[in-house]
Design an enzyme around this catalytic site. Structure first.
Site, PDB file in Angstrom:
ATOM      1  N   ARG A   1       0.899  -1.078  -0.033  1.00  0.00           N
ATOM      2  CA  ARG A   1       0.071  -0.184   0.052  1.00  0.00           C
ATOM      3  C   ARG A   1       0.756   1.210  -0.082  1.00  0.00           C
ATOM      4  O   ARG A   1       0.373   2.462  -0.218  1.00  0.00           O
ATOM      5  CB  ARG A   1      -0.811   0.303   1.157  1.00  0.00           C
ATOM      6  CG  ARG A   1      -1.846  -1.217   1.414  1.00  0.00           C
ATOM      7  CD  ARG A   1      -2.626  -1.237   2.562  1.00  0.00           C
ATOM      8  NE  ARG A   1      -1.585  -1.343   3.688  1.00  0.00           N
ATOM      9  CZ  ARG A   1      -1.523  -1.013   5.200  1.00  0.00           C
ATOM     10  NH1 ARG A   1      -2.828  -0.454   5.403  1.00  0.00           N
ATOM     11  NH2 ARG A   1      -0.599  -1.253   5.746  1.00  0.00           N
TER      12      ARG A   1
ATOM     13  N   ASP B   1      24.595  33.504  -4.702  1.00  0.00           N
ATOM     14  CA  ASP B   1      25.613  32.314  -4.435  1.00  0.00           C
ATOM     15  C   ASP B   1      26.693  32.609  -5.290  1.00  0.00           C
ATOM     16  O   ASP B   1      27.908  32.059  -4.876  1.00  0.00           O
ATOM     17  CB  ASP B   1      24.802  31.055  -4.441  1.00  0.00           C
ATOM     18  CG  ASP B   1      23.929  30.893  -3.329  1.00  0.00           C
ATOM     19  OD1 ASP B   1      23.997  31.399  -2.543  1.00  0.00           O
ATOM     20  OD2 ASP B   1      22.736  29.647  -3.559  1.00  0.00           O
TER      21      ASP B   1
ATOM     22  N   TYR C   1      13.063  20.708   5.765  1.00  0.00           N
ATOM     23  CA  TYR C   1      13.954  21.000   6.822  1.00  0.00           C
ATOM     24  C   TYR C   1      13.658  21.643   7.879  1.00  0.00           C
ATOM     25  O   TYR C   1      12.727  22.549   7.642  1.00  0.00           O
ATOM     26  CB  TYR C   1      15.134  21.351   6.200  1.00  0.00           C
ATOM     27  CG  TYR C   1      15.360  22.494   5.507  1.00  0.00           C
ATOM     28  CD1 TYR C   1      16.127  23.975   5.983  1.00  0.00           C
ATOM     29  CD2 TYR C   1      14.853  22.738   4.145  1.00  0.00           C
ATOM     30  CE1 TYR C   1      15.831  25.069   5.509  1.00  0.00           C
ATOM     31  CE2 TYR C   1      14.759  24.076   3.452  1.00  0.00           C
ATOM     32  CZ  TYR C   1      15.517  24.974   4.107  1.00  0.00           C
ATOM     33  OH  TYR C   1      15.344  26.227   3.452  1.00  0.00           O
TER      34      TYR C   1
ATOM     35  N   ASN D   1      10.799  24.411   6.907  1.00  0.00           N
ATOM     36  CA  ASN D   1      10.518  24.991   5.580  1.00  0.00           C
ATOM     37  C   ASN D   1      10.483  23.707   4.617  1.00  0.00           C
ATOM     38  O   ASN D   1      11.022  22.643   4.957  1.00  0.00           O
ATOM     39  CB  ASN D   1      12.133  25.687   5.294  1.00  0.00           C
ATOM     40  CG  ASN D   1      12.321  26.812   6.102  1.00  0.00           C
ATOM     41  OD1 ASN D   1      11.427  27.410   6.638  1.00  0.00           O
ATOM     42  ND2 ASN D   1      13.455  26.783   6.638  1.00  0.00           N
TER      43      ASN D   1
ATOM     44  N   HIS E   1      24.825  28.135   2.559  1.00  0.00           N
ATOM     45  CA  HIS E   1      24.246  29.093   3.374  1.00  0.00           C
ATOM     46  C   HIS E   1      24.513  28.835   4.948  1.00  0.00           C
ATOM     47  O   HIS E   1      24.579  27.742   5.170  1.00  0.00           O
ATOM     48  CB  HIS E   1      22.899  28.966   3.060  1.00  0.00           C
ATOM     49  CG  HIS E   1      22.638  29.409   1.709  1.00  0.00           C
ATOM     50  ND1 HIS E   1      21.429  28.957   1.164  1.00  0.00           N
ATOM     51  CD2 HIS E   1      23.157  30.219   0.783  1.00  0.00           C
ATOM     52  CE1 HIS E   1      21.246  29.284  -0.160  1.00  0.00           C
ATOM     53  NE2 HIS E   1      22.574  30.033  -0.392  1.00  0.00           N
TER      54      HIS E   1
ATOM     55  N   LYS F   1      20.240  22.206  11.079  1.00  0.00           N
ATOM     56  CA  LYS F   1      19.006  22.137   9.973  1.00  0.00           C
ATOM     57  C   LYS F   1      19.145  20.254   9.924  1.00  0.00           C
ATOM     58  O   LYS F   1      19.953  19.803   9.862  1.00  0.00           O
ATOM     59  CB  LYS F   1      19.509  22.521   8.650  1.00  0.00           C
ATOM     60  CG  LYS F   1      19.369  23.927   8.549  1.00  0.00           C
ATOM     61  CD  LYS F   1      19.823  24.362   7.180  1.00  0.00           C
ATOM     62  CE  LYS F   1      19.796  25.702   6.996  1.00  0.00           C
ATOM     63  NZ  LYS F   1      20.319  26.244   5.577  1.00  0.00           N
TER      64      LYS F   1
END
Length: 187
Positions: free
Chosen positions: A26, A169, A133, A51, A64, A73
């Protein structure tokens, strides 16, 4: 007690988590996070923000971090696959300037804990990827910072060249160009 397997990466605090997944014809069930189980394993039991991020194949986001309000995180992929990277940028750390990485995917169900004091980034390997995250502190734009994803002294071995990198970046400084007072220290 957490029934997931915790895999050390060689960088203090950065760990890969292989959760227990219960599956049958399933589908499957998995706990993404359970405070008591993560705390018993030495991982944070409290997160301040969650997030979700969707990106297309070849998008590179990172590297970052926040300073002085550092964020830990807990990252996982709900759809697709990414090459997820953590770089130790803590002044005084034995691992300063070193990186570790893991492929996170909807298929392998792995999670990656990137501790405070690390820079984080990822490269999307699939057609698209949906990341989930949780962060140990809230996002604070005034503390938002980045280091170059292609810093030759760090030398992350990305599995492929990125197709898209943001202007922010692309303009990020190399780690050695960041004043030491603007980097986290080992706590």
């Amino acid at each position: 007690m957490m029934r997931a397997r915790i895999l050390e990466t060689g960088l203090d605090g950065a760990v890969i988590i292989e959760p227990v997944v219960h599956g049958d014809d399933r589908g499957f069930f998995q706990e993404l996070w359970k405070a008591s189980a993560y705390e018993a394993s030495g991982l944070p039991a409290t997160f301040r923000q969650t997030n979700v991020s969707r990106s297309s194949r070849g998008v590179l986001r990172g590297l970052h971090y926040q300073f002085p309000q550092a964020q830990g995180k807990l990252v996982c992929v709900l759809e697709g696959a990414v090459f997820d990277v953590a770089v130790d940028i803590r002044r005084g750390s034995a691992g300063f300037g070193q990186w570790t990485a893991v492929e996170l995917s909807a298929q392998n169900h792995r999670q990656f804990y990137v501790p405070p004091g690390f820079a984080h980034g990822f490269l999307v390997l699939s057609e698209s990827a949906l990341l989930h995250y949780q962060c140990t502190t809230e996002y604070a734009p005034q503390y938002d910072a980045a280091i170059a994803w292609d810093d030759p002294e760090i030398s992350v071995q990305w599995p492929q060249a990125p197709a898209s990198v943001s202007a922010k970046d692309r303009a990020a400084p190399r780690l050695r160009e960041v004043p030491p007072a603007s980097l986290p220290a080992v706590v």
